[in-house]
Design an enzyme around this catalytic site. Structure first.
Site, mmCIF file in Angstrom:
data_model
loop_
_atom_site.group_PDB
_atom_site.id
_atom_site.type_symbol
_atom_site.label_atom_id
_atom_site.label_comp_id
_atom_site.label_asym_id
_atom_site.label_seq_id
_atom_site.Cartn_x
_atom_site.Cartn_y
_atom_site.Cartn_z
ATOM 1 N N ASP A 24 -7.092 1.301 22.679
ATOM 2 C CA ASP A 24 -6.469 2.324 21.868
ATOM 3 C C ASP A 24 -7.541 3.404 21.604
ATOM 4 O O ASP A 24 -8.739 3.135 21.752
ATOM 5 C CB ASP A 24 -6.025 1.647 20.564
ATOM 6 C CG ASP A 24 -5.669 2.633 19.487
ATOM 7 O OD1 ASP A 24 -4.756 3.434 19.697
ATOM 8 O OD2 ASP A 24 -6.336 2.615 18.429
ATOM 9 N N ASP A 38 -7.629 6.320 18.638
ATOM 10 C CA ASP A 38 -7.986 6.522 17.229
ATOM 11 C C ASP A 38 -8.240 5.203 16.520
ATOM 12 O O ASP A 38 -7.408 4.298 16.545
ATOM 13 C CB ASP A 38 -6.850 7.269 16.509
ATOM 14 C CG ASP A 38 -6.755 8.699 16.966
ATOM 15 O OD1 ASP A 38 -7.146 9.607 16.219
ATOM 16 O OD2 ASP A 38 -6.300 8.912 18.109
HETATM 17 P P1 IMP Z 1 -3.853 6.121 19.150
HETATM 18 O O1 IMP Z 1 -4.339 5.375 17.940
HETATM 19 O O2 IMP Z 1 -4.962 6.416 20.129
HETATM 20 O O3 IMP Z 1 -2.670 5.491 19.798
HETATM 21 O O4 IMP Z 1 -3.429 7.602 18.642
HETATM 22 C C1 IMP Z 1 -2.505 7.797 17.602
HETATM 23 C C2 IMP Z 1 -2.700 9.155 16.999
HETATM 24 O O5 IMP Z 1 -2.640 10.158 18.032
HETATM 25 C C3 IMP Z 1 -1.627 9.568 16.036
HETATM 26 O O6 IMP Z 1 -1.837 9.012 14.754
HETATM 27 C C4 IMP Z 1 -1.751 11.089 16.041
HETATM 28 O O7 IMP Z 1 -2.696 11.531 15.099
HETATM 29 C C5 IMP Z 1 -2.282 11.408 17.444
HETATM 30 N N1 IMP Z 1 -1.296 12.068 18.317
HETATM 31 C C6 IMP Z 1 -1.509 13.241 18.955
HETATM 32 N N2 IMP Z 1 -0.461 13.562 19.717
HETATM 33 C C7 IMP Z 1 0.449 12.584 19.553
HETATM 34 C C8 IMP Z 1 1.750 12.357 20.118
HETATM 35 O O8 IMP Z 1 2.257 13.135 20.936
HETATM 36 N N3 IMP Z 1 2.400 11.228 19.716
HETATM 37 C C9 IMP Z 1 1.835 10.342 18.852
HETATM 38 N N4 IMP Z 1 0.622 10.515 18.317
HETATM 39 C C10 IMP Z 1 -0.077 11.620 18.667
HETATM 40 MG MG MG Z 2 -5.272 3.510 16.774
#
Ligand code: IMP
Ligand code: MG
Length: 468
Positions: free
Chosen positions: A132, A134
């Site tokens: 993942d 973020d």
């Molecule tokens: P992950 O934790 O890497 O899956 O990223 C999730 C975060 O990506 C969300 O909390 C958003 O802040 C950011 N994000 C940016 N663009 C999008 C999108 O198109 N869909 C969902 N999340 C997005």
């Molecule tokens: Mg995450």
């Protein structure tokens, strides 16, 4: 005669604000009983862990009728046997659980134990690891910074050099914009360049964006081209055309209806909860983010212009899930609380990981997904569990830690001169041929992590990590 009382139109679902996971709670409770009641905590805890290994094995073999399913009704798919007893013994050597007299193992420690048990089980046969973004590879809403993540970058490079395919599988959807993922992965790609990672190792690095919607491959270009467009020499290239078999089954019209319904739900929730937010609509996603000063003047009595509260984000995500679920369309979706925002994405990480597994010709037991959002309801790593064994981390430092354990267990030194913490395993666990199958009605549930950003937009008001 008393009059029948009408039930309120509120949900009677099992919303659990604590974010604790039923399987982890179950193990922590067993250990707690041993801690307070057994004559020898050492031997009874080890016995408990051995029984756990047996319960997991039976569940892997017969998931529908296992004893573990009876004991932990919400237990999901477990793709391979674990080695909890060995993990407990190793963890105990370091953190002296059995030497303690006042404080029993916590749920946090049980999460670590399960990670270690999975690392030990997966290390030797690992072919593909996904991360993942973020709160797993980089802090929420931030980029992979070279300065504070050099070890993490080094471990990822070591895995690639060791023949393991690596992917970032993120919700962030930036169609046709590889440079946006390059920016988020800046420190990592710079490390690839500095290490002069060979082409065959670079070819094993992927980015899947928008949960499962966009695929990017990694390549190295000449200095001239890099100077022309200002992007690095190690960069990403979008794979155009269909790379995920399932996409073809998702009719454009249905995708549109999902997104329209999601947008309507988010707007209605925002109005009812007086959220000072703004709506972002993309080709395959719709979400709300903190709305800044513009939203503050538009919604004078509300909250969330800089940061929306967790409870309100949860409420919005659960309403979203219900609204889209009621459509009953043949389009998978993922509604989640991202910590500072709420999204409905088309598809989910199980499809993204599953499509890469097909591309790489590997089965789930040869894979790992590392993420931060796994506990029940409204998190977006939860779906990954359908496709892959997982490691549940609380931030990039823990990711770094589990990778160190993984490399050491594979017999790959993380520091050339340092002795290894654990002897490399010679055991290879059975590889189960268990290709990904998503069943009708499979939906994402999971846990959001508390957000850390202030959510205030800059420029056009949409922060970089969101703009698509
Ligand atoms: P992950 O934790 O890497 O899956 O990223 C999730 C975060 O990506 C969300 O909390 C958003 O802040 C950011 N994000 C940016 N663009 C999008 C999108 O198109 N869909 C969902 N999340 C997005
Ligand atoms: Mg995450």
């Amino acid at each position: 005669m008393s009059q029948a009382v009408a039930l309120p139109a509120r949900s009677f679902s099992t919303y659990d604000a604590s974010r604790s996971d039923e399987f982890i709670r179950f193990i922590a409770t067993l250990l707690r009983h041993s801690f307070f009641l057994a004559d020898s905590f050492s031997s009874s805890a080890l016995g408990t862990m051995q029984t756990l290994d047996a319960l997991v094995l039976e569940h892997v073999q017969s998931p529908a009728s296992s004893k573990l399913r009876t004991l932990v009704p919400s237990i999901g798919r477990i793709h391979m046997p674990l080695v909890c007893a060995e993990a407990f013994a190793t963890y105990d050597l370091k953190y002296r659980l059995t030497a303690r007299t006042q404080v029993p193992p916590s749920e946090e420690e049980v999460r670590h134990l399960l990670n270690l048990a999975q690392v030990f089980a997966s290390a030797v046969g690992l072919e593909f690891i996904s991360f993942d973004g973020d709160d797993t590879l980089y802090a929420d809403g931030r980029n992979f910074a070279q300065s504070d993540a050099s070890k993490l970058a080094r471990y990822i490079v070591a895995l690639l050099k060791n023949g393991v395919a690596v992917a970032l599988v993120t919700a962030a959807g930036y169609k046709g914009a590889p440079e946006k993922y390059e920016a988020r992965l800046d420190g990592l790609l710079k490390h690839f360049t500095a290490e002069a990672l060979p082409a065959e190792a670079l070819a094993k690095f992927y980015v899947v964006g928008g949960e499962c919607n966009y695929l990017f491959e990694c390549e190295c270009v000449g200095e001239e081209r890099s100077a022309e467009d200002g992007r690095g020499t190690v960069r990403l290239r979008e794979v155009v055309g269909s790379w995920c078999d399932e996409h073809a089954a998702w009719a454009d019209e249905d995708v549109g209806r999902v997104l329209d319904t999601a947008e309507a739900s988010l707007r209605a929730t925002a109005a009812e909860l007086s959220l000072r937010c703004r709506v972002i609509r993309k080709e395959r996603a719709v979400g709300i983010i903190a709305g800044g000063s513009e939203a503050k003047s538009r919604v004078p009595e509300g909250s969330g212009s800089r940061r929306m509260r967790r409870e309100l984000l949860d409420e919005a995500a659960l309403r979203l899930q219900t609204a889209v679920g009621q459509l009953g369309l043949n389009v998978p979706f993922c509604c989640f609380n991202g910590g500072a925002d709420v999204w409905c994405d088309i598809g989910n990480k199980a499809f993204g990981i599953g499509a890469l597994q097909q591309r790489l010709h590997v089965v789930p037991s040869q894979c790992l997904h590392v993420g931060d959002q796994f506990s029940t309801s409204i998190g977006n790593d939860f779906a990954a569990r359908m496709a892959s064994p997982t490691l549940w981390v609380a931030g990039p430092k823990e990711t770094q830690h589990v990778l160190k354990q993984l490399l050491e267990r594979r017999g790959v030194s993380t520091k050339t001169s340092e002795p290894k913490a654990w002897p490399p395993s010679t055991k290879r666990f059975l590889v189960f041929s268990d290709p990904l199958k998503l069943e009708d009605g499979d939906r994402v549930e999971g846990e959001p992590s508390p957000g850390k950003r202030d959510g205030q937009g800059e420029g056009d008001g949409v922060p970089d990590w969101v703009r698509g």
